[in-house]
Design a protein around this motif. Structure first.
Motif, PDB file in Angstrom:
ATOM      1  N   LEU A  27      53.155   8.449  40.910  1.00  0.00           N
ATOM      2  CA  LEU A  27      53.272   9.892  40.719  1.00  0.00           C
ATOM      3  C   LEU A  27      53.385  10.585  42.077  1.00  0.00           C
ATOM      4  O   LEU A  27      52.552  10.395  42.955  1.00  0.00           O
ATOM      5  CB  LEU A  27      52.047  10.412  39.955  1.00  0.00           C
ATOM      6  CG  LEU A  27      51.971  11.903  39.644  1.00  0.00           C
ATOM      7  CD1 LEU A  27      53.179  12.379  38.853  1.00  0.00           C
ATOM      8  CD2 LEU A  27      50.683  12.226  38.885  1.00  0.00           C
ATOM      9  N   LEU A  28      54.465  11.370  42.244  1.00  0.00           N
ATOM     10  CA  LEU A  28      54.669  12.144  43.471  1.00  0.00           C
ATOM     11  C   LEU A  28      54.836  13.613  43.089  1.00  0.00           C
ATOM     12  O   LEU A  28      55.124  13.921  41.935  1.00  0.00           O
ATOM     13  CB  LEU A  28      55.929  11.652  44.205  1.00  0.00           C
ATOM     14  CG  LEU A  28      55.930  10.200  44.682  1.00  0.00           C
ATOM     15  CD1 LEU A  28      57.302   9.816  45.221  1.00  0.00           C
ATOM     16  CD2 LEU A  28      54.869   9.965  45.754  1.00  0.00           C
ATOM     17  N   SER A  29      54.654  14.503  44.062  1.00  0.00           N
ATOM     18  CA  SER A  29      54.857  15.909  43.728  1.00  0.00           C
ATOM     19  C   SER A  29      55.486  16.644  44.906  1.00  0.00           C
ATOM     20  O   SER A  29      55.501  16.157  46.036  1.00  0.00           O
ATOM     21  CB  SER A  29      53.535  16.566  43.336  1.00  0.00           C
ATOM     22  OG  SER A  29      52.640  16.499  44.420  1.00  0.00           O
ATOM     23  N   SER A  30      55.995  17.837  44.598  1.00  0.00           N
ATOM     24  CA  SER A  30      56.595  18.681  45.615  1.00  0.00           C
ATOM     25  C   SER A  30      55.766  19.959  45.727  1.00  0.00           C
ATOM     26  O   SER A  30      55.445  20.561  44.694  1.00  0.00           O
ATOM     27  CB  SER A  30      58.031  19.018  45.210  1.00  0.00           C
ATOM     28  OG  SER A  30      58.605  19.917  46.118  1.00  0.00           O
ATOM     29  N   PRO A  31      55.397  20.378  46.942  1.00  0.00           N
ATOM     30  CA  PRO A  31      55.628  19.714  48.229  1.00  0.00           C
ATOM     31  C   PRO A  31      54.817  18.425  48.325  1.00  0.00           C
ATOM     32  O   PRO A  31      53.751  18.337  47.725  1.00  0.00           O
ATOM     33  CB  PRO A  31      55.164  20.753  49.260  1.00  0.00           C
ATOM     34  CG  PRO A  31      54.338  21.743  48.523  1.00  0.00           C
ATOM     35  CD  PRO A  31      54.693  21.658  47.082  1.00  0.00           C
ATOM     36  N   PRO A  32      55.343  17.430  49.069  1.00  0.00           N
ATOM     37  CA  PRO A  32      54.642  16.135  49.140  1.00  0.00           C
ATOM     38  C   PRO A  32      53.276  16.256  49.808  1.00  0.00           C
ATOM     39  O   PRO A  32      53.027  17.199  50.567  1.00  0.00           O
ATOM     40  CB  PRO A  32      55.593  15.267  49.979  1.00  0.00           C
ATOM     41  CG  PRO A  32      56.467  16.219  50.705  1.00  0.00           C
ATOM     42  CD  PRO A  32      56.575  17.441  49.877  1.00  0.00           C
ATOM     43  N   ALA A  81      62.080  13.063  49.267  1.00  0.00           N
ATOM     44  CA  ALA A  81      63.160  12.108  48.958  1.00  0.00           C
ATOM     45  C   ALA A  81      62.918  10.749  49.617  1.00  0.00           C
ATOM     46  O   ALA A  81      63.170   9.705  49.014  1.00  0.00           O
ATOM     47  CB  ALA A  81      64.512  12.668  49.389  1.00  0.00           C
ATOM     48  N   SER A  82      62.390  10.763  50.855  1.00  0.00           N
ATOM     49  CA  SER A  82      62.147   9.472  51.511  1.00  0.00           C
ATOM     50  C   SER A  82      60.987   8.732  50.843  1.00  0.00           C
ATOM     51  O   SER A  82      60.984   7.506  50.772  1.00  0.00           O
ATOM     52  CB  SER A  82      61.920   9.638  53.017  1.00  0.00           C
ATOM     53  OG  SER A  82      60.840  10.487  53.258  1.00  0.00           O
ATOM     54  N   GLU A  83      60.016   9.498  50.296  1.00  0.00           N
ATOM     55  CA  GLU A  83      58.918   8.867  49.541  1.00  0.00           C
ATOM     56  C   GLU A  83      59.444   8.288  48.221  1.00  0.00           C
ATOM     57  O   GLU A  83      59.015   7.215  47.791  1.00  0.00           O
ATOM     58  CB  GLU A  83      57.811   9.895  49.267  1.00  0.00           C
ATOM     59  CG  GLU A  83      57.113  10.391  50.526  1.00  0.00           C
ATOM     60  CD  GLU A  83      55.981  11.373  50.227  1.00  0.00           C
ATOM     61  OE1 GLU A  83      55.675  11.610  49.036  1.00  0.00           O
ATOM     62  OE2 GLU A  83      55.398  11.896  51.199  1.00  0.00           O
ATOM     63  N   PRO A 113      58.461   2.672  38.394  1.00  0.00           N
ATOM     64  CA  PRO A 113      59.039   3.953  37.961  1.00  0.00           C
ATOM     65  C   PRO A 113      58.364   5.110  38.721  1.00  0.00           C
ATOM     66  O   PRO A 113      57.159   5.057  38.980  1.00  0.00           O
ATOM     67  CB  PRO A 113      58.706   4.031  36.468  1.00  0.00           C
ATOM     68  CG  PRO A 113      58.467   2.615  36.050  1.00  0.00           C
ATOM     69  CD  PRO A 113      57.886   1.927  37.254  1.00  0.00           C
ATOM     70  N   VAL A 114      59.145   6.116  39.079  1.00  0.00           N
ATOM     71  CA  VAL A 114      58.615   7.243  39.844  1.00  0.00           C
ATOM     72  C   VAL A 114      58.622   8.503  38.978  1.00  0.00           C
ATOM     73  O   VAL A 114      59.649   8.867  38.404  1.00  0.00           O
ATOM     74  CB  VAL A 114      59.431   7.482  41.139  1.00  0.00           C
ATOM     75  CG1 VAL A 114      58.825   8.631  41.946  1.00  0.00           C
ATOM     76  CG2 VAL A 114      59.464   6.223  41.991  1.00  0.00           C
ATOM     77  N   ILE A 115      57.464   9.133  38.864  1.00  0.00           N
ATOM     78  CA  ILE A 115      57.308  10.371  38.097  1.00  0.00           C
ATOM     79  C   ILE A 115      57.039  11.479  39.112  1.00  0.00           C
ATOM     80  O   ILE A 115      56.169  11.325  39.977  1.00  0.00           O
ATOM     81  CB  ILE A 115      56.101  10.265  37.119  1.00  0.00           C
ATOM     82  CG1 ILE A 115      56.119   8.942  36.330  1.00  0.00           C
ATOM     83  CG2 ILE A 115      56.035  11.470  36.198  1.00  0.00           C
ATOM     84  CD1 ILE A 115      57.389   8.659  35.565  1.00  0.00           C
ATOM     85  N   ILE A 116      57.788  12.578  39.011  1.00  0.00           N
ATOM     86  CA  ILE A 116      57.660  13.641  40.022  1.00  0.00           C
ATOM     87  C   ILE A 116      57.333  14.979  39.383  1.00  0.00           C
ATOM     88  O   ILE A 116      57.998  15.412  38.443  1.00  0.00           O
ATOM     89  CB  ILE A 116      58.965  13.776  40.846  1.00  0.00           C
ATOM     90  CG1 ILE A 116      59.364  12.420  41.427  1.00  0.00           C
ATOM     91  CG2 ILE A 116      58.791  14.785  41.972  1.00  0.00           C
ATOM     92  CD1 ILE A 116      60.771  12.383  41.932  1.00  0.00           C
ATOM     93  N   ASP A 117      56.279  15.617  39.914  1.00  0.00           N
ATOM     94  CA  ASP A 117      55.876  16.954  39.486  1.00  0.00           C
ATOM     95  C   ASP A 117      56.608  17.953  40.389  1.00  0.00           C
ATOM     96  O   ASP A 117      56.194  18.206  41.505  1.00  0.00           O
ATOM     97  CB  ASP A 117      54.353  17.073  39.636  1.00  0.00           C
ATOM     98  CG  ASP A 117      53.812  18.383  39.088  1.00  0.00           C
ATOM     99  OD1 ASP A 117      54.597  19.338  38.933  1.00  0.00           O
ATOM    100  OD2 ASP A 117      52.591  18.459  38.837  1.00  0.00           O
ATOM    101  N   ARG A 118      57.727  18.469  39.909  1.00  0.00           N
ATOM    102  CA  ARG A 118      58.622  19.407  40.614  1.00  0.00           C
ATOM    103  C   ARG A 118      59.379  18.759  41.777  1.00  0.00           C
ATOM    104  O   ARG A 118      58.841  17.932  42.494  1.00  0.00           O
ATOM    105  CB  ARG A 118      57.871  20.641  41.118  1.00  0.00           C
ATOM    106  CG  ARG A 118      57.405  21.536  39.997  1.00  0.00           C
ATOM    107  CD  ARG A 118      56.926  22.876  40.529  1.00  0.00           C
ATOM    108  NE  ARG A 118      56.864  23.852  39.430  1.00  0.00           N
ATOM    109  CZ  ARG A 118      56.270  25.021  39.514  1.00  0.00           C
ATOM    110  NH1 ARG A 118      55.702  25.381  40.636  1.00  0.00           N
ATOM    111  NH2 ARG A 118      56.252  25.833  38.496  1.00  0.00           N
ATOM    112  N   TYR A 119      60.628  19.259  41.937  1.00  0.00           N
ATOM    113  CA  TYR A 119      61.491  18.737  43.005  1.00  0.00           C
ATOM    114  C   TYR A 119      62.466  19.859  43.348  1.00  0.00           C
ATOM    115  O   TYR A 119      62.091  21.033  43.305  1.00  0.00           O
ATOM    116  CB  TYR A 119      62.162  17.456  42.479  1.00  0.00           C
ATOM    117  CG  TYR A 119      62.904  16.575  43.476  1.00  0.00           C
ATOM    118  CD1 TYR A 119      62.736  16.672  44.863  1.00  0.00           C
ATOM    119  CD2 TYR A 119      63.791  15.599  43.009  1.00  0.00           C
ATOM    120  CE1 TYR A 119      63.421  15.830  45.731  1.00  0.00           C
ATOM    121  CE2 TYR A 119      64.478  14.762  43.881  1.00  0.00           C
ATOM    122  CZ  TYR A 119      64.297  14.869  45.236  1.00  0.00           C
ATOM    123  OH  TYR A 119      64.981  14.048  46.086  1.00  0.00           O
TER     124      TYR A 119
END
Length: 254
Positions: free
Chosen positions: A86-91, A121-123, A132-138
């Motif tokens: 799980l990743l999010s923006s801002p990192p 993006a690099s993360e 699998p990568v799940i992202i909270d906002r991008y």
């Protein structure tokens, strides 16, 4: 210059073509770094990010939506179900500076979020080689909030649906799927009140100004390449998770 740093992000197909909006790289680095030490640190991080990130073999799924549409709950559940990252923006590496940039004039604030997307993006590139990568906002969040802030008035006053502002930047890693969580305005406000959290400036603005909220949501809906797939997040957490997992299964190689 700072990638993706125009007044309305994603206008033009490359970082060189995007409008300055008072915030191209030199402006951010020289003027801001002198006044905001964090801007210098942000630029250093950005410089270390290779351009044109390549996605790994695992799917990358982004969740978008206004606050209190259930992004945190859904992203956590999807991550657990898929054994994802799980990743999010801002990192995380720059999120401690968020409050500093949120108090800056709009172009500098937007530059912070735009730069954050390229660092993210690099993360994503690295994480998607592992799971699998799940992202909270991008990117779509940065673009939708910027467009809604820059353009006043009604939804009709937004740039036309085929305008370049709704295009994904060519030099930014693309996700496989973008899911836009929506709940009706009354339900969303109730959820916010139940949380009892201190509202961000933008949240207060959304509540006070339904036109602004409509512009944000309509901007999300006009995004292309990739477009947002809308998911009604009003039902129970279990139902929303089920719908989301079906969409991921349908659109991503899992």
């Amino acid at each position: 210059g700072v990638r993706g740093c125009g007044a309305v992000p994603a206008v033009g197909s490359s970082k060189a073509e995007r409008p300055a909006g008072g915030c191209e790289g030199p402006h951010l680095s020289l003027q801001c770094a002198a006044r905001i030490p964090e801007a210098g640190a942000l630029l250093d991080l950005l410089e270390k990010c290779p351009e044109h990130q390549k996605k790994g073999g695992f799917p990358v799924v982004v969740f978008e939506g206004l606050d209190a549409t259930g992004k945190t709950t859904v992203t956590q559940s999807v991550k657990d179900t898929l054994n994802g990252i799980l990743l999010s923006s801002p990192p995380a590496c720059i999120s401690q500076w968020r409050t500093i940039f949120d108090d800056e004039p709009a172009p500098i604030k937007r530059a912070f979020y735009a730069a954050g997307n390229y660092i993210l993006a690099s993360e994503i590139a690295k994480a998607s080689t592992q799971a699998p990568v799940i992202i909270d906002r991008y990117w779509h969040s940065t673009a939708a909030y910027t467009i809604a802030t820059e353009i006043n008035g009604k939804v009709q006053d937004l740039p036309p649906a085929n305008d370049k502002v709704y295009q994904w930047p060519e030099d930014l890693l693309k996700p496989d799927l973008v899911l836009l969580l929506t709940v009706d305005p009354e339900e969303r406000v109730q959820r916010l009140h139940r949380r009892g959290l201190e509202k961000t400036k933008e949240e207060a603005e959304l509540e006070a100004n339904s036109l602004f909220r409509q512009r944000v949501e309509e901007s999300y809906r006009r995004m292309v390449n990739p477009a947002c797939q809308e998911v009604d997040a009003s039902p129970s957490k279990e139902e929303v998770l089920k719908t989301v997992l079906q969409l991921i299964k349908k659109h991503c190689a899992l």
